[in-house]
Design a protein around this motif. Structure first.
Motif, PDB file in Angstrom:
ATOM      1  N   ASP A 179       0.846  -1.190   0.000  1.00 25.35           N
ATOM      2  CA  ASP A 179       0.000   0.000   0.000  1.00 25.35           C
ATOM      3  C   ASP A 179       0.888   1.250   0.000  1.00 25.35           C
ATOM      4  N   PRO A 180       0.791   2.117  -1.023  1.00 24.51           N
ATOM      5  CA  PRO A 180       1.665   3.312  -1.062  1.00 24.51           C
ATOM      6  C   PRO A 180       1.382   4.284   0.075  1.00 24.51           C
ATOM      7  N   ASN A 181       0.221   4.151   0.715  1.00 24.61           N
ATOM      8  CA  ASN A 181      -0.128   5.050   1.813  1.00 24.61           C
ATOM      9  C   ASN A 181       0.148   4.442   3.175  1.00 24.61           C
ATOM     10  N   ASP A 189       0.814  -5.494   5.270  1.00 27.25           N
ATOM     11  CA  ASP A 189      -0.329  -4.872   4.615  1.00 27.25           C
ATOM     12  C   ASP A 189      -1.422  -5.908   4.436  1.00 27.25           C
ATOM     13  N   ASP A 190      -2.661  -5.462   4.535  1.00 31.38           N
ATOM     14  CA  ASP A 190      -3.768  -6.330   4.177  1.00 31.38           C
ATOM     15  C   ASP A 190      -3.660  -6.643   2.686  1.00 31.38           C
ATOM     16  N   ASN A 191      -4.055  -7.862   2.333  1.00 27.72           N
ATOM     17  CA  ASN A 191      -4.065  -8.298   0.935  1.00 27.72           C
ATOM     18  C   ASN A 191      -2.659  -8.547   0.364  1.00 27.72           C
TER      19      ASN A 191
END
Length: 289
Positions: A179-181, A189-191
């Motif tokens: 996730d870039p954020n 990260d989720d996923n």
């Protein structure tokens, strides 16, 4: 080179014999099973050992018996005094030990196969060992192998964006992007899911296809992973790399997103050195998430 095991063994052993034991042929070595080494091979005799061999009564060794000891009872007692758990309740000894107990220890004077508490040690055995923790009855019929995975060192590089894209998958079996954020220093990260390698037979039996998001679980916890179907792991086993970061949210029953194998393993250490035993001593079941 021949194709039989004896051909391969001969090719490996004959150069050693000709170099170090020119008076011993391969067939003689195979018949005897041993070769003798002396000072001509660079072997020197320790003076203390030589004195003991010449007069053991007057030159005792620093052991409880004063002799060579295959089994060092003093070492076992030392580990017991430190509070290490080395009792194996599956075995009862025919006599009492120094503490009056007849409970089996993890370390025995005679070399023997000591089955693991939980692993698939009974598979294919003519005299199967019991399943002391009743993992089969609970449905945990797959052995879990925790191996040193090739794209990170322990946990180092676990959140490397490029490595994750190459080796990890999302819930749809596609390359997983961080996730870039995400927050700086965030460990997972989720996923983004760890790969778990599953044999085609077990994949079919559990309705799993390549790239499926799956859950590995047992009585200690559960983790998410992404299925990689391969013959590289044998039937009845799963393989997932060690070192994955846990997300720390497993206590409420939610599968761990990070795919940390230690969510599933137990705390029982090795018998004497108290090291890690769990690379092949964990049972789980797997299902499509």
């Amino acid at each position: 080179m021949g194709n039989t095991a004896d051909d391969w063994r001969r090719e490996a052993v004959e150069p050693l014999l000709s170099g170090y034991f020119p008076d011993t042929t391969y067939d003689e070595w195979k018949e005897l099973g041993t070769v003798s080494m002396d000072e001509s091979h660079g072997i020197t005799v320790n003076a203390e050992m030589a004195a003991f061999r010449a007069d053991p009564d007057n030159n005792p060794l620093l052991t409880p018996s004063g002799k060579f000891e295959i089994y060092n009872q003093a070492m076992v007692e030392d580990y017991e005094a430190r509070g290490y758990v080395n009792i194996d309740g599956r075995f009862t000894l025919t006599g009492n030990l120094h503490d009056g107990s007849n409970a089996g220890r993890f370390v025995y004077p005679i070399p023997m196969v000591i089955p693991m508490m939980e692993g698939l040690f009974a598979e294919g055995a003519t005299d199967p060992h019991p399943d002391p923790l009743e993992r089969d009855d609970a449905g945990y019929t797959l052995g879990l192998n925790g191996w040193h995975i090739y794209y990170r060192s322990h946990s180092t590089h676990n959140n490397n964006a490029y490595i994750n894209e190459v080796f990890k998958k999302n819930s749809k079996g596609q390359p997983a992007f961080l996730d870039p954020n995400r927050e700086t220093g965030e460990a997972w990260d989720d996923n983004v899911y760890e790969p778990v390698v599953i044999n085609p037979y077990d994949a079919e039996a559990n309705g799993i296809t390549d790239g499926d998001r799956v859950v590995l679980e047992n009585s200690r916890g559960s983790i998410y992973a992404s299925a990689t179907i391969s013959q590289r792991v044998r039937k009845g086993w799963l393989a997932i790399g060690q070192g994955g970061w846990a997300n720390g949210d497993n206590a409420n029953g939610t599968p761990d997103i990070g795919g940390a194998i230690n969510v599933l393993t137990k705390l029982l250490p090795t018998r004497i050195c108290q090291g890690m035993t769990l690379g092949a001593d964990t049972r789980v079941k797997i299902r499509k998430a």
